[in-house]
Design a protein around this motif. Sequence first.
Motif, PDB file in Angstrom:
ATOM      1  N   PHE A 141       0.842  -1.211   0.000  1.00  0.00           N
ATOM      2  CA  PHE A 141       0.000   0.000   0.000  1.00  0.00           C
ATOM      3  C   PHE A 141       0.874   1.257   0.000  1.00  0.00           C
ATOM      4  CE2 PHE A 141      -2.105   3.231   2.754  1.00  0.00           C
ATOM      5  CZ  PHE A 141      -3.143   3.592   1.897  1.00  0.00           C
ATOM      6  N   ALA A 142       1.832   1.310   0.916  1.00  0.00           N
ATOM      7  CA  ALA A 142       2.687   2.501   1.014  1.00  0.00           C
ATOM      8  C   ALA A 142       3.531   2.666  -0.248  1.00  0.00           C
ATOM      9  CB  ALA A 142       3.590   2.402   2.240  1.00  0.00           C
ATOM     10  N   ALA A 143       4.075   1.559  -0.755  1.00  0.00           N
ATOM     11  CA  ALA A 143       4.960   1.642  -1.920  1.00  0.00           C
ATOM     12  C   ALA A 143       4.180   2.002  -3.181  1.00  0.00           C
ATOM     13  CB  ALA A 143       5.709   0.324  -2.088  1.00  0.00           C
ATOM     14  N   ALA A 144       2.988   1.441  -3.328  1.00  0.00           N
ATOM     15  CA  ALA A 144       2.184   1.738  -4.527  1.00  0.00           C
ATOM     16  C   ALA A 144       1.721   3.190  -4.519  1.00  0.00           C
ATOM     17  CB  ALA A 144       0.978   0.789  -4.597  1.00  0.00           C
ATOM     18  N   ASN A 145       1.368   3.718  -3.359  1.00  0.00           N
ATOM     19  CA  ASN A 145       1.020   5.150  -3.278  1.00  0.00           C
ATOM     20  C   ASN A 145       2.205   6.011  -3.708  1.00  0.00           C
ATOM     21  OD1 ASN A 145      -1.512   4.570  -2.261  1.00  0.00           O
ATOM     22  ND2 ASN A 145      -0.903   4.850  -0.113  1.00  0.00           N
ATOM     23  N   LEU A 146       3.383   5.614  -3.264  1.00  0.00           N
ATOM     24  CA  LEU A 146       4.573   6.405  -3.549  1.00  0.00           C
ATOM     25  C   LEU A 146       4.918   6.409  -5.046  1.00  0.00           C
ATOM     26  CD1 LEU A 146       6.450   8.103  -1.766  1.00  0.00           C
ATOM     27  CD2 LEU A 146       8.053   6.187  -1.798  1.00  0.00           C
ATOM     28  N   VAL A 147       4.697   5.276  -5.711  1.00  0.00           N
ATOM     29  CA  VAL A 147       4.924   5.211  -7.164  1.00  0.00           C
ATOM     30  C   VAL A 147       4.119   6.312  -7.853  1.00  0.00           C
ATOM     31  CG1 VAL A 147       4.450   3.853  -9.248  1.00  0.00           C
ATOM     32  CG2 VAL A 147       5.516   2.754  -7.254  1.00  0.00           C
ATOM     33  N   GLU A 148       2.861   6.472  -7.438  1.00  0.00           N
ATOM     34  CA  GLU A 148       1.989   7.468  -8.077  1.00  0.00           C
ATOM     35  C   GLU A 148       2.418   8.895  -7.731  1.00  0.00           C
ATOM     36  OE1 GLU A 148      -0.626   6.763 -10.103  1.00  0.00           O
ATOM     37  OE2 GLU A 148      -0.210   4.608  -9.936  1.00  0.00           O
ATOM     38  N   ILE A 149       2.694   9.131  -6.454  1.00  0.00           N
ATOM     39  CA  ILE A 149       3.005  10.501  -6.021  1.00  0.00           C
ATOM     40  C   ILE A 149       4.342  10.959  -6.611  1.00  0.00           C
ATOM     41  CG2 ILE A 149       3.558  11.946  -4.022  1.00  0.00           C
ATOM     42  CD1 ILE A 149       1.649  10.143  -2.383  1.00  0.00           C
ATOM     43  N   LEU A 150       5.317  10.060  -6.610  1.00  0.00           N
ATOM     44  CA  LEU A 150       6.630  10.422  -7.143  1.00  0.00           C
ATOM     45  C   LEU A 150       6.633  10.486  -8.668  1.00  0.00           C
ATOM     46  CD1 LEU A 150       7.558  10.319  -4.285  1.00  0.00           C
ATOM     47  CD2 LEU A 150       9.319   8.686  -4.882  1.00  0.00           C
ATOM     48  N   ALA A 155       7.938   1.894 -12.802  1.00  0.00           N
ATOM     49  CA  ALA A 155       8.346   1.153 -11.598  1.00  0.00           C
ATOM     50  C   ALA A 155       7.091   0.583 -10.952  1.00  0.00           C
ATOM     51  CB  ALA A 155       9.056   2.072 -10.619  1.00  0.00           C
ATOM     52  N   ASP A 156       7.194  -0.588 -10.341  1.00  0.00           N
ATOM     53  CA  ASP A 156       6.042  -1.085  -9.596  1.00  0.00           C
ATOM     54  C   ASP A 156       6.373  -1.050  -8.106  1.00  0.00           C
ATOM     55  OD1 ASP A 156       7.604  -3.270  -8.999  1.00  0.00           O
ATOM     56  OD2 ASP A 156       6.508  -4.661 -10.283  1.00  0.00           O
ATOM     57  N   TRP A 157       5.420  -1.490  -7.291  1.00  0.00           N
ATOM     58  CA  TRP A 157       5.619  -1.328  -5.847  1.00  0.00           C
ATOM     59  C   TRP A 157       6.765  -2.180  -5.334  1.00  0.00           C
ATOM     60  CZ3 TRP A 157       5.460  -5.005  -2.104  1.00  0.00           C
ATOM     61  CH2 TRP A 157       4.762  -6.189  -2.341  1.00  0.00           C
ATOM     62  N   HIS A 158       7.023  -3.309  -6.017  1.00  0.00           N
ATOM     63  CA  HIS A 158       8.147  -4.154  -5.587  1.00  0.00           C
ATOM     64  C   HIS A 158       9.473  -3.408  -5.740  1.00  0.00           C
ATOM     65  CE1 HIS A 158       5.111  -7.288  -6.558  1.00  0.00           C
ATOM     66  NE2 HIS A 158       5.613  -7.861  -5.493  1.00  0.00           N
ATOM     67  N   MET A 160       9.841  -0.167  -5.792  1.00  0.00           N
ATOM     68  CA  MET A 160       9.837   0.949  -4.842  1.00  0.00           C
ATOM     69  C   MET A 160      10.212   0.460  -3.446  1.00  0.00           C
ATOM     70  SD  MET A 160       9.430   4.177  -4.689  1.00  0.00           S
ATOM     71  CE  MET A 160       8.500   4.804  -6.081  1.00  0.00           C
ATOM     72  N   GLU A 161       9.633  -0.656  -3.044  1.00  0.00           N
ATOM     73  CA  GLU A 161       9.902  -1.153  -1.706  1.00  0.00           C
ATOM     74  C   GLU A 161      11.362  -1.587  -1.570  1.00  0.00           C
ATOM     75  OE1 GLU A 161       8.601  -4.853  -0.351  1.00  0.00           O
ATOM     76  OE2 GLU A 161       8.349  -4.182   1.715  1.00  0.00           O
ATOM     77  N   ARG A 162      11.867  -2.253  -2.606  1.00  0.00           N
ATOM     78  CA  ARG A 162      13.256  -2.728  -2.571  1.00  0.00           C
ATOM     79  C   ARG A 162      14.226  -1.545  -2.536  1.00  0.00           C
ATOM     80  NH1 ARG A 162      16.506  -3.573  -6.950  1.00  0.00           N
ATOM     81  NH2 ARG A 162      14.711  -3.391  -8.343  1.00  0.00           N
ATOM     82  N   TRP A 163      13.995  -0.557  -3.395  1.00  0.00           N
ATOM     83  CA  TRP A 163      14.870   0.625  -3.390  1.00  0.00           C
ATOM     84  C   TRP A 163      14.866   1.271  -2.006  1.00  0.00           C
ATOM     85  CZ3 TRP A 163      12.040   2.848  -8.258  1.00  0.00           C
ATOM     86  CH2 TRP A 163      12.544   2.223  -9.407  1.00  0.00           C
ATOM     87  N   SER A 164      13.658   1.426  -1.484  1.00  0.00           N
ATOM     88  CA  SER A 164      13.515   2.111  -0.201  1.00  0.00           C
ATOM     89  C   SER A 164      14.288   1.369   0.883  1.00  0.00           C
ATOM     90  CB  SER A 164      12.027   2.194   0.166  1.00  0.00           C
ATOM     91  OG  SER A 164      11.864   2.808   1.417  1.00  0.00           O
ATOM     92  N   GLN A 165      14.041   0.070   0.986  1.00  0.00           N
ATOM     93  CA  GLN A 165      14.661  -0.706   2.056  1.00  0.00           C
ATOM     94  C   GLN A 165      16.183  -0.727   1.909  1.00  0.00           C
ATOM     95  OE1 GLN A 165      12.633  -1.840   4.604  1.00  0.00           O
ATOM     96  NE2 GLN A 165      14.660  -1.842   5.547  1.00  0.00           N
ATOM     97  N   HIS A 166      16.662  -0.916   0.684  1.00  0.00           N
ATOM     98  CA  HIS A 166      18.106  -1.048   0.496  1.00  0.00           C
ATOM     99  C   HIS A 166      18.841   0.276   0.732  1.00  0.00           C
ATOM    100  CE1 HIS A 166      17.715  -5.022  -1.994  1.00  0.00           C
ATOM    101  NE2 HIS A 166      17.287  -5.124  -0.751  1.00  0.00           N
ATOM    102  N   MET A 167      18.218   1.377   0.311  1.00  0.00           N
ATOM    103  CA  MET A 167      18.881   2.672   0.562  1.00  0.00           C
ATOM    104  C   MET A 167      18.817   3.036   2.047  1.00  0.00           C
ATOM    105  SD  MET A 167      18.248   5.038  -2.815  1.00  0.00           S
ATOM    106  CE  MET A 167      16.468   4.959  -2.825  1.00  0.00           C
ATOM    107  N   ILE A 168      17.715   2.718   2.689  1.00  0.00           N
ATOM    108  CA  ILE A 168      17.596   2.945   4.149  1.00  0.00           C
ATOM    109  C   ILE A 168      18.631   2.102   4.888  1.00  0.00           C
ATOM    110  CG2 ILE A 168      16.140   2.423   6.154  1.00  0.00           C
ATOM    111  CD1 ILE A 168      14.734   4.647   5.146  1.00  0.00           C
ATOM    112  N   ASP A 169      18.761   0.852   4.473  1.00  0.00           N
ATOM    113  CA  ASP A 169      19.746  -0.015   5.125  1.00  0.00           C
ATOM    114  C   ASP A 169      21.156   0.559   4.957  1.00  0.00           C
ATOM    115  OD1 ASP A 169      17.722  -1.716   5.860  1.00  0.00           O
ATOM    116  OD2 ASP A 169      18.104  -3.202   4.285  1.00  0.00           O
ATOM    117  N   GLY A 170      21.440   1.121   3.799  1.00  0.00           N
ATOM    118  CA  GLY A 170      22.749   1.746   3.577  1.00  0.00           C
ATOM    119  C   GLY A 170      22.951   2.941   4.491  1.00  0.00           C
ATOM    120  N   THR A 171      21.899   3.755   4.637  1.00  0.00           N
ATOM    121  CA  THR A 171      21.973   4.936   5.499  1.00  0.00           C
ATOM    122  C   THR A 171      22.284   4.556   6.943  1.00  0.00           C
ATOM    123  OG1 THR A 171      20.471   6.144   4.064  1.00  0.00           O
ATOM    124  CG2 THR A 171      20.624   6.912   6.313  1.00  0.00           C
ATOM    125  N   GLY A 172      21.857   3.364   7.336  1.00  0.00           N
ATOM    126  CA  GLY A 172      22.117   2.921   8.708  1.00  0.00           C
ATOM    127  C   GLY A 172      23.236   1.900   8.810  1.00  0.00           C
TER     128      GLY A 172
END
Lengths: 395, 108
Positions: A141-150, A155-158, A160-172
């Motif tokens: 739900f969160a990732a699919a909303n973000l695809v539209e807003i951005l 890109a599909d929600w998969h 978006m979710e993968r990019w988000s998680q992997h970049m967040i993991d890098g940040t930490g």
Amino acid sequence: MTTTTTRPAPVADWVTINDLYADPYPIFRRMREEAPVHWVPAVNRYMVVSYDACHTIEQDPDRFTAREQGSLMYKAMGHSMLRKDDPEHAVERAAYGGVLKPRAIKESWTSVFEANTEKYIAHLKEVGSGADLIRHFAAPFAAANLVEILGTLGADWHDMERWSQHMIDGTGNYADDPEVWARALTARDEVETMIDELAPHYRANPDHTLLSHLVNSGIPMEAVKANMCMSIGGGVNEPRDAVGTTIWALLLDDAQREAVLGDPPRWADAFEESVRWVAPIGMYPRQVTGDTVLEGIELPAGARVGVCLGAANRDPQVWEDPESFDLTRAKKPHLAFGGGQHFCAGTWVARASVAQVALPRLFAEFPNLRLDPDHAATVGGWVFRGMLTLPVQWA
Amino acid sequence: MATITFHHEGADDDVVEVPEGTSIMRAAVTNGVAGIVGECGGQAMCATCHIYVRDEYLDALPPISDDEEEMLECATAPVLDDRSRLGCQIKLGGGLTTVEVDVPASQV
């Protein structure tokens, strides 16, 4: 004349990252009782745990800069406005225009939230009672909303979710794990390549999406990319975790659940109390610009501090019985969205998508929604905290 | 210097003196005036510095921008047509060196 005594920060050498990840709240409580600021060797920074001290930092960028030296975010996502101060930050913030604000939400995004809610409710039903509310609803739900807003066309929600998680993991990635870096840099590269491909389209066909606003705003492409990466990072995790934590809290406590189900405007209260109780962003960094004193604790120039919103939001100086989820408590301003210049740009998107659309629909669709007695929900994190799994039944 | 009087329902007024150029929100937050939060630091993003300006000062106010109007719609307390403003969008100075405002019952 009053004399103020100051002291060095106590050293919290008893704090470990594993304990913080499992449950930071008993640690925050013990720290807060001792001092508002501690030096924590395990995380190699000062941790700020009182409401007043966190609030002071947010409102004073001259003493506490967002431009943290050596921030891992620069490598994982590029240098976005999140790590800049005004006036530099304000230029990029202005480039976002009204995309994430209430009027655009009403005109363009609420219908997207409604459609995605129906889509992933249907998905939950396909999986069947016993589904994981995070994996089968909140994350897509969160990732699919973000695809539209951005406006990340193609890109599909998969993705978006993968990019988000992997970049967040890098940040930490304070452990400097090469595999985490490899995944983060691949995600960043894919996002940047996509932006280069889509930029000409949006220059020729501007629309209401964030990417369109950014590429047409006149800020350098480097800033467009870094801010898109930052928005991808924050745009999945935080609304996903707000959905998960709120549902968990309501399923744990029948009285709370009945309070909100009988009174629809109370969904907003449930949401705000949920992000107070478990702030999705539990800690963010700042750096001290010159020798200073914060709530009586001496901080040297260059000191790295972690602003622990998760701790501030449970400060008993501010809230009665702060460790409990209680959507009927007296309303006070929590710090879950941060404050000052860096007040969360996605605040209104989160409120609308989660509290106005997803949560009421879910509970209307599944009146018997309950925790799965055979599979316990799991929760984790302290820099980012939320439900890892939330198995539910409704049959 | 400019003078702002904050009226509170059922509590004493706060009268604060601030340099010209200071916003009503910043004046309130800096001086610890109760009931004004100013979460977003003055970007017209959060609607937590909502105030009611008293009638006799309305003509001296700057016009309301689209951003301010959009965010006022999200204010928690009732919005009054002419008197509701965001404190962060009103700076003292010029024709406005004195102002009196009522602080709403709630910002969150």
